[in-house]
Write a protein that holds these residues in place. Structure first.
Motif, PDB file in Angstrom:
ATOM      1  N   VAL A 125       0.851  -1.198   0.000  1.00 28.60           N
ATOM      2  CA  VAL A 125       0.000   0.000   0.000  1.00 28.60           C
ATOM      3  C   VAL A 125       0.886   1.246   0.000  1.00 28.60           C
ATOM      4  O   VAL A 125       0.665   2.186  -0.767  1.00 28.60           O
ATOM      5  CB  VAL A 125      -0.949  -0.007   1.229  1.00 28.60           C
ATOM      6  N   GLU A 126       1.916   1.228   0.842  1.00 30.96           N
ATOM      7  CA  GLU A 126       2.828   2.365   0.934  1.00 30.96           C
ATOM      8  C   GLU A 126       3.589   2.555  -0.374  1.00 30.96           C
ATOM      9  O   GLU A 126       3.667   3.662  -0.901  1.00 30.96           O
ATOM     10  CB  GLU A 126       3.800   2.125   2.090  1.00 30.96           C
ATOM     11  N   ASN A 127       4.138   1.462  -0.930  1.00 35.29           N
ATOM     12  CA  ASN A 127       4.920   1.545  -2.167  1.00 35.29           C
ATOM     13  C   ASN A 127       4.093   2.040  -3.346  1.00 35.29           C
ATOM     14  O   ASN A 127       4.604   2.720  -4.220  1.00 35.29           O
ATOM     15  CB  ASN A 127       5.538   0.183  -2.513  1.00 35.29           C
ATOM     16  N   ARG A 128       2.828   1.663  -3.382  1.00 34.28           N
ATOM     17  CA  ARG A 128       1.976   2.041  -4.515  1.00 34.28           C
ATOM     18  C   ARG A 128       1.169   3.309  -4.250  1.00 34.28           C
ATOM     19  O   ARG A 128       0.368   3.709  -5.072  1.00 34.28           O
ATOM     20  CB  ARG A 128       1.004   0.903  -4.833  1.00 34.28           C
ATOM     21  N   GLY A 129       1.331   3.888  -3.050  1.00 35.33           N
ATOM     22  CA  GLY A 129       0.586   5.104  -2.703  1.00 35.33           C
ATOM     23  C   GLY A 129      -0.920   4.859  -2.671  1.00 35.33           C
ATOM     24  O   GLY A 129      -1.697   5.673  -3.161  1.00 35.33           O
ATOM     25  N   MET A 130      -1.329   3.740  -2.091  1.00 33.41           N
ATOM     26  CA  MET A 130      -2.755   3.370  -2.096  1.00 33.41           C
ATOM     27  C   MET A 130      -3.424   3.567  -0.732  1.00 33.41           C
ATOM     28  O   MET A 130      -4.424   2.933  -0.425  1.00 33.41           O
ATOM     29  CB  MET A 130      -2.907   1.905  -2.522  1.00 33.41           C
ATOM     30  N   GLU A 131      -2.864   4.480   0.095  1.00 34.21           N
ATOM     31  CA  GLU A 131      -3.394   4.685   1.447  1.00 34.21           C
ATOM     32  C   GLU A 131      -4.871   5.099   1.447  1.00 34.21           C
ATOM     33  O   GLU A 131      -5.580   4.863   2.412  1.00 34.21           O
ATOM     34  CB  GLU A 131      -2.572   5.727   2.210  1.00 34.21           C
ATOM     35  N   GLU A 132      -5.307   5.738   0.364  1.00 34.84           N
ATOM     36  CA  GLU A 132      -6.711   6.178   0.277  1.00 34.84           C
ATOM     37  C   GLU A 132      -7.643   5.011  -0.067  1.00 34.84           C
ATOM     38  O   GLU A 132      -8.844   5.077   0.164  1.00 34.84           O
ATOM     39  CB  GLU A 132      -6.883   7.249  -0.821  1.00 34.84           C
ATOM     40  N   VAL A 133      -7.075   3.959  -0.682  1.00 40.69           N
ATOM     41  CA  VAL A 133      -7.885   2.837  -1.161  1.00 40.69           C
ATOM     42  C   VAL A 133      -7.911   1.690  -0.146  1.00 40.69           C
ATOM     43  O   VAL A 133      -8.961   1.132   0.143  1.00 40.69           O
ATOM     44  CB  VAL A 133      -7.348   2.333  -2.530  1.00 40.69           C
ATOM     45  N   ILE A 134      -6.737   1.341   0.369  1.00 38.20           N
ATOM     46  CA  ILE A 134      -6.642   0.294   1.394  1.00 38.20           C
ATOM     47  C   ILE A 134      -6.253   1.023   2.675  1.00 38.20           C
ATOM     48  O   ILE A 134      -5.111   1.421   2.849  1.00 38.20           O
ATOM     49  CB  ILE A 134      -5.607  -0.786   0.999  1.00 38.20           C
ATOM     50  N   THR A 135      -7.245   1.233   3.551  1.00 34.09           N
ATOM     51  CA  THR A 135      -7.041   2.160   4.659  1.00 34.09           C
ATOM     52  C   THR A 135      -6.624   1.508   5.969  1.00 34.09           C
ATOM     53  O   THR A 135      -6.024   2.149   6.808  1.00 34.09           O
ATOM     54  CB  THR A 135      -8.317   2.989   4.904  1.00 34.09           C
ATOM     55  N   GLU A 136      -6.961   0.228   6.163  1.00 29.72           N
ATOM     56  CA  GLU A 136      -6.656  -0.396   7.447  1.00 29.72           C
ATOM     57  C   GLU A 136      -6.556  -1.910   7.290  1.00 29.72           C
ATOM     58  O   GLU A 136      -7.323  -2.498   6.536  1.00 29.72           O
ATOM     59  CB  GLU A 136      -7.791  -0.079   8.428  1.00 29.72           C
ATOM     60  N   ILE A 137      -5.612  -2.510   7.986  1.00 27.79           N
ATOM     61  CA  ILE A 137      -5.464  -3.965   7.978  1.00 27.79           C
ATOM     62  C   ILE A 137      -5.412  -4.409   9.437  1.00 27.79           C
ATOM     63  O   ILE A 137      -4.621  -3.883  10.214  1.00 27.79           O
ATOM     64  CB  ILE A 137      -4.179  -4.404   7.233  1.00 27.79           C
ATOM     65  N   VAL A 138      -6.272  -5.363   9.802  1.00 30.11           N
ATOM     66  CA  VAL A 138      -6.366  -5.766  11.204  1.00 30.11           C
ATOM     67  C   VAL A 138      -6.262  -7.277  11.343  1.00 30.11           C
ATOM     68  O   VAL A 138      -6.878  -8.023  10.579  1.00 30.11           O
ATOM     69  CB  VAL A 138      -7.727  -5.300  11.804  1.00 30.11           C
TER      70      VAL A 138
END
Length: 172
Positions: free
Chosen positions: A28-41
């Motif tokens: 997510v960080e490498n692809r700049g997808m923080e807006e799309v994949i917001t949380e992993i639990v």
């Protein structure tokens, strides 16, 4: 994009839950997808184990083999999660992942519902239940996390701060 992220259940190899979480976060960080994949639990609960007469708190996975991901489902996000090492697939019929309902999310305890209250600091409120019922006071502070208010009520001719639950007041 006004679409809101939803929670999806991802199946992993047992024992790889934390590794999968870390791998998805890195992607997510490498692809700049923080807006799309917001949380992993990886849902865990604390278990107290007694070994040799000593108490030890241990984090125990509630759903071994599963990771819960909050994301906006699109081709790219699906691909990123689906092809993460250790992921065997999304939970849902066929290839179409089904998001968890709000009820399921609440029951799993992965996300506390955010309480909203229609009062602001300085508003006058009436206490509707508890020992201060029918007292009137002024809101001095609001704690959204604990869902409580600090209210100054007048008792015996002096202002007294009391802590009340959101459910114990009504706006005047």
């Amino acid at each position: 994009m006004s679409e809101k992220p939803k929670w999806y259940v991802v199946h992993t190899y047992s024992g790889h839950e934390n590794k999968v979480k870390a791998n998805i976060e890195k992607l997510v960080e490498n692809r700049g997808m923080e807006e799309v994949i917001t949380e992993i639990v990886v849902p865990t609960e604390e278990k107290i184990e007694i070994k040799n007469g000593k108490k030890k708190a241990k984090q125990k996975k509630i759903f071994p083999g599963y990771v819960i991901v909050k994301m906006i489902m699109n081709d790219e996000s699906w691909y990123v999660v689906r092809n993460t090492r250790g992921v065997t697939g999304f939970v849902g019929p066929g290839s179409k992942p089904i998001p968890l309902s709000d009820e399921e999310v609440k029951n799993m305890g992965i996300e506390e519902p955010v309480a909203e209250i229609d009062v602001v600091v300085g508003d006058s409120v009436k206490v509707t239940s508890g020992p201060f019922e029918s007292f009137i006071g002024v809101v001095k502070g609001i704690n959204l996390e604990r869902q409580t208010l600090k209210v100054l009520i007048s008792m015996f001719g002096r202002e007294t701060p009391v802590e009340l639950d959101f459910t114990q007041i009504e706006r005047l």
